[in-house]
Design a protein around this motif. Structure first.
Motif, PDB file in Angstrom:
ATOM      1  N   SER A 187      41.770  64.583  43.340  1.00  0.00           N
ATOM      2  CA  SER A 187      42.575  63.463  43.849  1.00  0.00           C
ATOM      3  C   SER A 187      42.282  62.196  43.078  1.00  0.00           C
ATOM      4  O   SER A 187      41.196  62.029  42.516  1.00  0.00           O
ATOM      5  CB  SER A 187      42.277  63.207  45.338  1.00  0.00           C
ATOM      6  N   ASN A 188      43.264  61.301  43.059  1.00  0.00           N
ATOM      7  CA  ASN A 188      43.042  59.932  42.633  1.00  0.00           C
ATOM      8  C   ASN A 188      42.785  59.123  43.900  1.00  0.00           C
ATOM      9  O   ASN A 188      43.625  59.112  44.805  1.00  0.00           O
ATOM     10  CB  ASN A 188      44.271  59.396  41.902  1.00  0.00           C
ATOM     11  N   PRO A 189      41.634  58.435  44.005  1.00  0.00           N
ATOM     12  CA  PRO A 189      41.309  57.773  45.268  1.00  0.00           C
ATOM     13  C   PRO A 189      42.303  56.699  45.688  1.00  0.00           C
ATOM     14  O   PRO A 189      42.518  56.493  46.888  1.00  0.00           O
ATOM     15  CB  PRO A 189      39.915  57.181  45.004  1.00  0.00           C
ATOM     16  N   VAL A 190      42.919  56.012  44.731  1.00  0.00           N
ATOM     17  CA  VAL A 190      43.898  54.983  45.087  1.00  0.00           C
ATOM     18  C   VAL A 190      45.125  55.630  45.726  1.00  0.00           C
ATOM     19  O   VAL A 190      45.568  55.222  46.812  1.00  0.00           O
ATOM     20  CB  VAL A 190      44.294  54.157  43.848  1.00  0.00           C
ATOM     21  N   ASP A 191      45.654  56.657  45.083  1.00  0.00           N
ATOM     22  CA  ASP A 191      46.804  57.364  45.660  1.00  0.00           C
ATOM     23  C   ASP A 191      46.451  57.977  47.016  1.00  0.00           C
ATOM     24  O   ASP A 191      47.274  57.990  47.941  1.00  0.00           O
ATOM     25  CB  ASP A 191      47.265  58.480  44.717  1.00  0.00           C
ATOM     26  N   ALA A 192      45.211  58.484  47.120  1.00  0.00           N
ATOM     27  CA  ALA A 192      44.799  59.177  48.336  1.00  0.00           C
ATOM     28  C   ALA A 192      44.807  58.276  49.558  1.00  0.00           C
ATOM     29  O   ALA A 192      44.948  58.755  50.689  1.00  0.00           O
ATOM     30  CB  ALA A 192      43.406  59.772  48.140  1.00  0.00           C
ATOM     31  N   MET A 193      44.684  56.965  49.357  1.00  0.00           N
ATOM     32  CA  MET A 193      44.637  56.055  50.504  1.00  0.00           C
ATOM     33  C   MET A 193      45.953  56.032  51.270  1.00  0.00           C
ATOM     34  O   MET A 193      45.984  55.732  52.457  1.00  0.00           O
ATOM     35  CB  MET A 193      44.236  54.648  50.066  1.00  0.00           C
ATOM     36  N   TYR A 194      47.043  56.346  50.601  1.00  0.00           N
ATOM     37  CA  TYR A 194      48.324  56.439  51.300  1.00  0.00           C
ATOM     38  C   TYR A 194      48.343  57.646  52.234  1.00  0.00           C
ATOM     39  O   TYR A 194      49.102  57.680  53.202  1.00  0.00           O
ATOM     40  CB  TYR A 194      49.474  56.516  50.300  1.00  0.00           C
ATOM     41  N   THR A 195      47.492  58.626  51.940  1.00  0.00           N
ATOM     42  CA  THR A 195      47.448  59.866  52.720  1.00  0.00           C
ATOM     43  C   THR A 195      46.379  59.838  53.796  1.00  0.00           C
ATOM     44  O   THR A 195      46.636  60.212  54.948  1.00  0.00           O
ATOM     45  CB  THR A 195      47.187  61.069  51.772  1.00  0.00           C
ATOM     46  N   ILE A 196      45.167  59.383  53.458  1.00  0.00           N
ATOM     47  CA  ILE A 196      44.049  59.470  54.405  1.00  0.00           C
ATOM     48  C   ILE A 196      43.408  58.117  54.712  1.00  0.00           C
ATOM     49  O   ILE A 196      42.423  58.049  55.438  1.00  0.00           O
ATOM     50  CB  ILE A 196      42.955  60.422  53.877  1.00  0.00           C
ATOM     51  N   GLY A 197      43.984  57.022  54.195  1.00  0.00           N
ATOM     52  CA  GLY A 197      43.352  55.712  54.319  1.00  0.00           C
ATOM     53  C   GLY A 197      43.027  55.306  55.738  1.00  0.00           C
ATOM     54  O   GLY A 197      41.982  54.690  55.998  1.00  0.00           O
ATOM     55  N   LYS A 198      43.879  55.640  56.687  1.00  0.00           N
ATOM     56  CA  LYS A 198      43.648  55.185  58.067  1.00  0.00           C
ATOM     57  C   LYS A 198      42.471  55.879  58.727  1.00  0.00           C
ATOM     58  O   LYS A 198      41.995  55.441  59.789  1.00  0.00           O
ATOM     59  CB  LYS A 198      44.914  55.391  58.909  1.00  0.00           C
ATOM     60  N   TYR A 199      41.983  56.969  58.108  1.00  0.00           N
ATOM     61  CA  TYR A 199      40.839  57.679  58.672  1.00  0.00           C
ATOM     62  C   TYR A 199      39.504  57.262  58.051  1.00  0.00           C
ATOM     63  O   TYR A 199      38.449  57.756  58.458  1.00  0.00           O
ATOM     64  CB  TYR A 199      41.017  59.195  58.491  1.00  0.00           C
ATOM     65  N   VAL A 200      39.523  56.374  57.073  1.00  0.00           N
ATOM     66  CA  VAL A 200      38.290  55.966  56.390  1.00  0.00           C
ATOM     67  C   VAL A 200      37.445  55.101  57.322  1.00  0.00           C
ATOM     68  O   VAL A 200      37.908  54.088  57.844  1.00  0.00           O
ATOM     69  CB  VAL A 200      38.605  55.202  55.089  1.00  0.00           C
ATOM     70  N   ARG A 201      36.187  55.522  57.504  1.00  0.00           N
ATOM     71  CA  ARG A 201      35.273  54.803  58.407  1.00  0.00           C
ATOM     72  C   ARG A 201      34.015  54.317  57.676  1.00  0.00           C
ATOM     73  O   ARG A 201      33.291  53.469  58.185  1.00  0.00           O
ATOM     74  CB  ARG A 201      34.910  55.711  59.586  1.00  0.00           C
ATOM     75  N   ASN A 202      33.760  54.850  56.498  1.00  0.00           N
ATOM     76  CA  ASN A 202      32.647  54.396  55.670  1.00  0.00           C
ATOM     77  C   ASN A 202      33.006  54.726  54.227  1.00  0.00           C
ATOM     78  O   ASN A 202      33.838  55.621  53.983  1.00  0.00           O
ATOM     79  CB  ASN A 202      31.339  55.076  56.072  1.00  0.00           C
ATOM     80  N   ILE A 203      32.395  54.004  53.282  1.00  0.00           N
ATOM     81  CA  ILE A 203      32.767  54.170  51.870  1.00  0.00           C
ATOM     82  C   ILE A 203      31.515  54.213  51.013  1.00  0.00           C
ATOM     83  O   ILE A 203      30.601  53.391  51.184  1.00  0.00           O
ATOM     84  CB  ILE A 203      33.656  52.998  51.395  1.00  0.00           C
ATOM     85  N   HIS A 204      31.468  55.164  50.097  1.00  0.00           N
ATOM     86  CA  HIS A 204      30.432  55.164  49.076  1.00  0.00           C
ATOM     87  C   HIS A 204      30.918  54.362  47.879  1.00  0.00           C
ATOM     88  O   HIS A 204      31.976  54.670  47.299  1.00  0.00           O
ATOM     89  CB  HIS A 204      30.107  56.589  48.627  1.00  0.00           C
ATOM     90  N   GLY A 205      30.163  53.323  47.536  1.00  0.00           N
ATOM     91  CA  GLY A 205      30.465  52.567  46.327  1.00  0.00           C
ATOM     92  C   GLY A 205      29.899  53.314  45.135  1.00  0.00           C
ATOM     93  O   GLY A 205      28.730  53.139  44.775  1.00  0.00           O
ATOM     94  N   LYS A 206      30.710  54.173  44.554  1.00  0.00           N
ATOM     95  CA  LYS A 206      30.265  55.024  43.440  1.00  0.00           C
ATOM     96  C   LYS A 206      31.412  55.164  42.455  1.00  0.00           C
ATOM     97  O   LYS A 206      32.580  55.167  42.855  1.00  0.00           O
ATOM     98  CB  LYS A 206      29.825  56.401  43.953  1.00  0.00           C
ATOM     99  N   ASP A 207      31.086  55.275  41.183  1.00  0.00           N
ATOM    100  CA  ASP A 207      32.092  55.345  40.129  1.00  0.00           C
ATOM    101  C   ASP A 207      31.906  56.631  39.330  1.00  0.00           C
ATOM    102  O   ASP A 207      30.814  57.209  39.290  1.00  0.00           O
ATOM    103  CB  ASP A 207      31.969  54.127  39.206  1.00  0.00           C
ATOM    104  N   GLY A 208      32.967  57.082  38.679  1.00  0.00           N
ATOM    105  CA  GLY A 208      32.880  58.300  37.885  1.00  0.00           C
ATOM    106  C   GLY A 208      34.161  58.560  37.113  1.00  0.00           C
ATOM    107  O   GLY A 208      35.096  57.754  37.150  1.00  0.00           O
ATOM    108  N   VAL A 209      34.187  59.699  36.440  1.00  0.00           N
ATOM    109  CA  VAL A 209      35.344  60.094  35.634  1.00  0.00           C
ATOM    110  C   VAL A 209      35.711  61.540  35.950  1.00  0.00           C
ATOM    111  O   VAL A 209      34.888  62.302  36.448  1.00  0.00           O
ATOM    112  CB  VAL A 209      35.050  59.940  34.122  1.00  0.00           C
ATOM    113  N   PRO A 210      36.956  61.948  35.654  1.00  0.00           N
ATOM    114  CA  PRO A 210      37.393  63.314  35.924  1.00  0.00           C
ATOM    115  C   PRO A 210      36.661  64.334  35.043  1.00  0.00           C
ATOM    116  O   PRO A 210      36.088  63.990  34.007  1.00  0.00           O
ATOM    117  CB  PRO A 210      38.892  63.287  35.607  1.00  0.00           C
ATOM    118  N   PRO A 211      36.697  65.609  35.451  1.00  0.00           N
ATOM    119  CA  PRO A 211      36.024  66.645  34.661  1.00  0.00           C
ATOM    120  C   PRO A 211      36.806  67.004  33.402  1.00  0.00           C
ATOM    121  O   PRO A 211      38.033  66.884  33.351  1.00  0.00           O
ATOM    122  CB  PRO A 211      35.971  67.835  35.621  1.00  0.00           C
TER     123      PRO A 211
END
Length: 277
Positions: A187-211
């Motif tokens: 998933s792309n986390p930005v796009d994913a917020m349109y799908t699951i954003g309302k259920y987010v209750r905590n966030i890991h501040g972590k960065d990375g790149v695709p495989p």
């Protein structure tokens, strides 16, 4: 918004100095990572008292599986990670339930778990097993007015949404790890917020790149050096009303880890000042 980081405690007698160090870095919250052989209420009281004495709010307990058989990759992980692996499911579920009872005694309202790879196919046998296990865990936590947060990673956002909706519990939420969503390649986390954003209750501040290797995860990176668009991500979350926790995670150790966490704290403080003020 409260900034924190993951706090790993292996020796309960080191709790006070661990929380004190966190406070000295300017943090006010953390996710607790504590995986003893046996959870005790005595240890829960020590955790609760030392966190309070140092002004640290424990936003959640990150619950691992004591067997340590999980392989976090895009290959063997399918048969070793999470609660839908038949060989480990019962022992893992029992251990997490004990962790939840411990967390409740310590005054913690939320637990976070890696549920494992969520199948895209809702008729897959592994999906039914996962639903049964998480429903059982949610019921256990509901009896204590606690919440279960599923860490994002090895699933498409729509598969995670389906799981939450199929279980239908009001104490089942998301622990958003935006780097994991990229590193697993689902998933792309930005796009994913349109799908699951309302259920987010905590966030890991972590960065990375695709495989780039189909058997391995993409690389984790220091905050700001990966491909997570944090500004856009939090712009969407702000509009959804999110104003809870950012728990910084850096998968390295020693002085490098400490330095990267301090840099990440400054990064998020600057970004949040623009978005939330």
């Amino acid at each position: 918004m409260k900034l924190g980081t993951l706090l790993r405690i292996t020796d309960i007698n080191e709790s006070d100095c661990k929380f004190r160090e966190l406070a000295e870095l300017g943090f006010t919250s953390c996710q607790l990572v504590y995986k003893p052989d046996e959870y005790t209420f005595k240890a829960a009281k020590i955790i609760k008292d030392t966190a309070h004495a140092n002004g640290i709010e424990i936003s959640a307990q990150f619950c691992g599986y004591k067997d340590n058989h999980s392989v976090f990759d895009n290959y063997y992980g399918f048969k070793t990670s999470g609660l839908n692996i038949e060989a480990y499911r019962f022992d893992r579920l029992e251990y997490v339930k004990k962790a939840a009872s411990f967390a409740h005694e310590a005054g913690i309202t939320d637990i976070v778990i890696h549920a494992g790879f969520i199948p895209n196919n809702p008729f897959a046998n592994e999906y039914a097993l996962m639903i049964a296990a998480i429903e059982h865990l949610c019921a256990h936590c509901a009896s204590m007015n606690m919440n279960v947060l599923l860490e994002t990673g090895g699933e498409a956002a729509v598969a995670l949404l389906r799981l939450i909706c199929d279980i239908g519990r009001d104490n089942l939420f998301v622990n958003l790890d935006p780097a994991n969503m990229l590193m697993y390649g689902y998933s792309n986390p930005v796009d994913a917020m349109y799908t699951i954003g309302k259920y987010v209750r905590n966030i890991h501040g972590k960065d990375g790149v695709p495989p780039t290797d189909p058997r391995k995860l993409g690389d984790e990176k220091p905050i700001g050096e990966g491909m997570v668009d944090f500004y856009k991500l939090f712009e969407i979350l702000r509009d959804l009303g999110y104003d809870r926790y950012i728990t910084i995670e850096r998968e390295t150790s020693g002085e490098e880890q400490k330095a990267d966490i301090i840099k990440a704290k400054k990064y998020f403080e600057t970004m949040l000042s623009k978005l939330y003020n």
